[in-house]
Motif scaffolding. Structure first.
Motif, PDB file in Angstrom:
ATOM      1  N   GLU A 153       0.824  -1.203   0.000  1.00  0.00           N
ATOM      2  CA  GLU A 153       0.000   0.000   0.000  1.00  0.00           C
ATOM      3  C   GLU A 153       0.860   1.255   0.000  1.00  0.00           C
ATOM      4  O   GLU A 153       0.534   2.256  -0.661  1.00  0.00           O
ATOM      5  CB  GLU A 153      -0.926   0.000   1.221  1.00  0.00           C
ATOM      6  N   LEU A 154       1.981   1.219   0.717  1.00  0.00           N
ATOM      7  CA  LEU A 154       2.895   2.362   0.734  1.00  0.00           C
ATOM      8  C   LEU A 154       3.483   2.592  -0.656  1.00  0.00           C
ATOM      9  O   LEU A 154       3.562   3.734  -1.124  1.00  0.00           O
ATOM     10  CB  LEU A 154       4.006   2.131   1.754  1.00  0.00           C
ATOM     11  N   VAL A 155       3.896   1.515  -1.321  1.00  0.00           N
ATOM     12  CA  VAL A 155       4.426   1.647  -2.686  1.00  0.00           C
ATOM     13  C   VAL A 155       3.354   2.204  -3.615  1.00  0.00           C
ATOM     14  O   VAL A 155       3.622   3.077  -4.454  1.00  0.00           O
ATOM     15  CB  VAL A 155       4.926   0.288  -3.210  1.00  0.00           C
ATOM     16  N   ARG A 156       2.125   1.731  -3.446  1.00  0.00           N
ATOM     17  CA  ARG A 156       1.025   2.223  -4.278  1.00  0.00           C
ATOM     18  C   ARG A 156       0.813   3.714  -4.057  1.00  0.00           C
ATOM     19  O   ARG A 156       0.611   4.477  -5.013  1.00  0.00           O
ATOM     20  CB  ARG A 156      -0.245   1.429  -3.961  1.00  0.00           C
ATOM     21  N   THR A 157       0.880   4.137  -2.811  1.00  0.00           N
ATOM     22  CA  THR A 157       0.718   5.562  -2.503  1.00  0.00           C
ATOM     23  C   THR A 157       1.820   6.397  -3.141  1.00  0.00           C
ATOM     24  O   THR A 157       1.578   7.498  -3.647  1.00  0.00           O
ATOM     25  CB  THR A 157       0.737   5.775  -0.977  1.00  0.00           C
ATOM     26  N   LEU A 158       3.029   5.862  -3.132  1.00  0.00           N
ATOM     27  CA  LEU A 158       4.177   6.598  -3.666  1.00  0.00           C
ATOM     28  C   LEU A 158       4.199   6.638  -5.189  1.00  0.00           C
ATOM     29  O   LEU A 158       4.588   7.661  -5.786  1.00  0.00           O
ATOM     30  CB  LEU A 158       5.478   5.963  -3.158  1.00  0.00           C
ATOM     31  N   LEU A 159       3.798   5.532  -5.837  1.00  0.00           N
ATOM     32  CA  LEU A 159       4.036   5.402  -7.273  1.00  0.00           C
ATOM     33  C   LEU A 159       2.787   5.422  -8.150  1.00  0.00           C
ATOM     34  O   LEU A 159       2.893   5.733  -9.337  1.00  0.00           O
ATOM     35  CB  LEU A 159       4.811   4.109  -7.560  1.00  0.00           C
ATOM     36  N   SER A 160       1.650   5.066  -7.605  1.00  0.00           N
ATOM     37  CA  SER A 160       0.457   4.974  -8.436  1.00  0.00           C
ATOM     38  C   SER A 160       0.135   6.319  -9.082  1.00  0.00           C
ATOM     39  O   SER A 160       0.014   7.343  -8.407  1.00  0.00           O
ATOM     40  CB  SER A 160      -0.736   4.500  -7.603  1.00  0.00           C
ATOM     41  N   GLY A 161       0.040   6.316 -10.401  1.00  0.00           N
ATOM     42  CA  GLY A 161      -0.240   7.537 -11.137  1.00  0.00           C
ATOM     43  C   GLY A 161       0.982   8.384 -11.389  1.00  0.00           C
ATOM     44  O   GLY A 161       0.924   9.359 -12.154  1.00  0.00           O
ATOM     45  N   ARG A 162       2.105   8.042 -10.763  1.00  0.00           N
ATOM     46  CA  ARG A 162       3.346   8.800 -10.941  1.00  0.00           C
ATOM     47  C   ARG A 162       4.414   7.990 -11.668  1.00  0.00           C
ATOM     48  O   ARG A 162       5.468   8.523 -12.003  1.00  0.00           O
ATOM     49  CB  ARG A 162       3.894   9.246  -9.581  1.00  0.00           C
ATOM     50  N   ALA A 163       4.178   6.708 -11.835  1.00  0.00           N
ATOM     51  CA  ALA A 163       5.157   5.827 -12.479  1.00  0.00           C
ATOM     52  C   ALA A 163       4.421   4.813 -13.344  1.00  0.00           C
ATOM     53  O   ALA A 163       3.200   4.631 -13.225  1.00  0.00           O
ATOM     54  CB  ALA A 163       6.013   5.117 -11.435  1.00  0.00           C
ATOM     55  N   VAL A 171       8.697  -2.902  -8.006  1.00  0.00           N
ATOM     56  CA  VAL A 171       9.055  -2.408  -6.672  1.00  0.00           C
ATOM     57  C   VAL A 171       8.208  -3.096  -5.608  1.00  0.00           C
ATOM     58  O   VAL A 171       8.709  -3.463  -4.535  1.00  0.00           O
ATOM     59  CB  VAL A 171       8.904  -0.875  -6.598  1.00  0.00           C
ATOM     60  N   THR A 172       6.936  -3.284  -5.894  1.00  0.00           N
ATOM     61  CA  THR A 172       6.056  -3.945  -4.923  1.00  0.00           C
ATOM     62  C   THR A 172       6.544  -5.356  -4.632  1.00  0.00           C
ATOM     63  O   THR A 172       6.609  -5.782  -3.464  1.00  0.00           O
ATOM     64  CB  THR A 172       4.605  -3.989  -5.451  1.00  0.00           C
ATOM     65  N   ARG A 173       6.900  -6.113  -5.674  1.00  0.00           N
ATOM     66  CA  ARG A 173       7.411  -7.464  -5.449  1.00  0.00           C
ATOM     67  C   ARG A 173       8.685  -7.435  -4.624  1.00  0.00           C
ATOM     68  O   ARG A 173       8.908  -8.287  -3.751  1.00  0.00           O
ATOM     69  CB  ARG A 173       7.670  -8.167  -6.782  1.00  0.00           C
TER      70      ARG A 173
END
Length: 271
Positions: A153-163, A171-173
Motif C-alpha cells: 500500500e505504501l508503494v502504491r501511494t508513492l508510485l500509483s499515477g506517478r510511475a 518495486v512492490t514485489r
C-alpha cells in the motif's frame, strides 16, 4: 551463481526469450505466475530441495511440477518451470533466484512492448535515490514488523499515477518479497536487468550541477566508445562533490570530481 547453476540459468533465460519473442505470450501474466512460483519455492524448503535433487531424474521432477502447479499456472509458465527443474542446479536456492529473475524479465518485456522500458529504467533509478535519501521511507519499506500488504500500500501511494505500472509491480514485489536482499541491491539489480533488455550498460553519473543536453550527449558517446555498446545515463546531482563528475558503470568508478582530487592531494601531503 557458479558452475551448473549458471548454465541452467542461461538456459532458462533463453527459453523465456524464445517464448516471449512470440507476440501471443502475455508477458505481464507470465511474470505474475512466475512470481507466484518464486514465493512458493521460497516458502517451501523441502519442495525446492526435491526439485533440485540430482538423484531424481529430470522427467520425474518435471512431472512433479505439472502435478503440483499445472492447474494453478498457465501452460507457458508450467513449461518454463518444468524445463528449469530438468536442469542441474548447484543449490536449491539458485533455482528460486532464477525463477524470480525470469519474473522480473517478463515484466520488463511487457514494458518494452508498451514502449515504456526507458521510463521504467529511469523510475527505478529515481526511486532508489529517493529511498537512499530518506531513512524513514527505507525503514518503512524494509521493516520486519510491517505486513506485506502495508508495504504494498505504501508503494502504491508513492508510485500509483506517478510511475509506469511495470515500475510499481517490480518495486512492490521487491519490498514484499525481499528474500534476504537489501532494498538498494534489489533496485540496482532490476536496473541492470532493464539495461540488459536494451543490450546496454547503465552508468550512474553524479555531478555538482545538472548536466546540459550537450554534455549528456558527449558523455554518452564517450562511454559508448569506451565500452563498445550503448550506455544509459542515470543522472544524479550532489553539490558536495564541488565540481566535475563521477561515473560508475557496474563495479568500475571513473572519478573526476574536485572533492576527490582535493582528498588525494591531502593524502599526499600527509604522507
Amino acid at each position: 551463481m557458479s558452475g551448473a547453476s549458471r548454465e541452467a540459468q542461461t538456459a532458462a533465460r533463453e527459453a523465456l526469450t524464445a517464448l516471449t519473442d512470440s507476440t501471443s505470450a502475455d508477458a505481464a501474466a507470465l511474470a505474475d505466475e512466475l512470481a507466484a512460483v518464486t514465493a512458493l519455492l521460497d516458502r517451501e524448503v523441502s519442495l525446492r530441495r526435491v526439485l533440485t535433487d540430482p538423484a531424481r531424474t529430470g522427467e520425474a521432477k518435471a512431472g512433479l511440477v505439472s502435478q503440483l502447479l499445472g492447474e494453478q499456472l498457465g501452460g507457458q509458465a508450467t513449461d518454463l518451470v518444468s524445463g528449469m527443474v530438468r536442469s542441474r542446479w548447484s543449490s536449491p536456492r539458485h533455482l528460486v533466484d532464477a525463477v524470480e529473475e525470469l519474473a522480473d524479465i517478463a515484466d520488463l518485456v511487457a514494458a518494452e512492448r508498451s514502449g515504456t522500458l526507458d521510463d521504467v529504467e529511469d523510475e527505478l533509478f529515481r526511486f532508489a535515490r529517493t529511498v537512499s535519501s530518506s531513512a524513514p521511507l527505507r525503514s518503512a519499506l524494509t521493516s520486519g514488523t510491517a505486513t506485506a500488504s502495508a508495504k504494498a500500500e505504501l508503494v502504491r501511494t508513492l508510485l500509483s499515477g506517478r510511475a509506469q505500472p511495470t515500475s510499481e509491480r517490480l518495486v512492490t514485489r521487491l519490498v514484499t518479497q525481499p528474500r534476504g536482499r537489501s532494498l538498494e541491491g534489489g533496485l540496482e539489480n532490476l536496473s541492470k536487468l532493464a539495461a540488459e533488455r536494451r543490450n546496454r550498460s547503465v552508468a550512474v553519473v553524479t555531478s555538482a550541477v545538472p548536466l546540459s543536453d550537450r554534455q549528456r550527449e558527449r558523455l554518452g558517446a564517450a562511454l559508448a566508445k569506451l565500452y563498445g555498446r550503448q550506455v544509459h545515463l542515470n543522472l544524479d546531482v550532489d553539490p558536495e562533490i564541488l565540481g566535475g563528475i563521477t561515473v560508475r558503470v557496474g563495479d568500475e568508478v571513473i572519478n573526476g570530481s574536485i572533492a576527490d582530487r582535493l582528498d588525494e592531494a591531502e593524502r599526499r601531503m600527509a604522507a
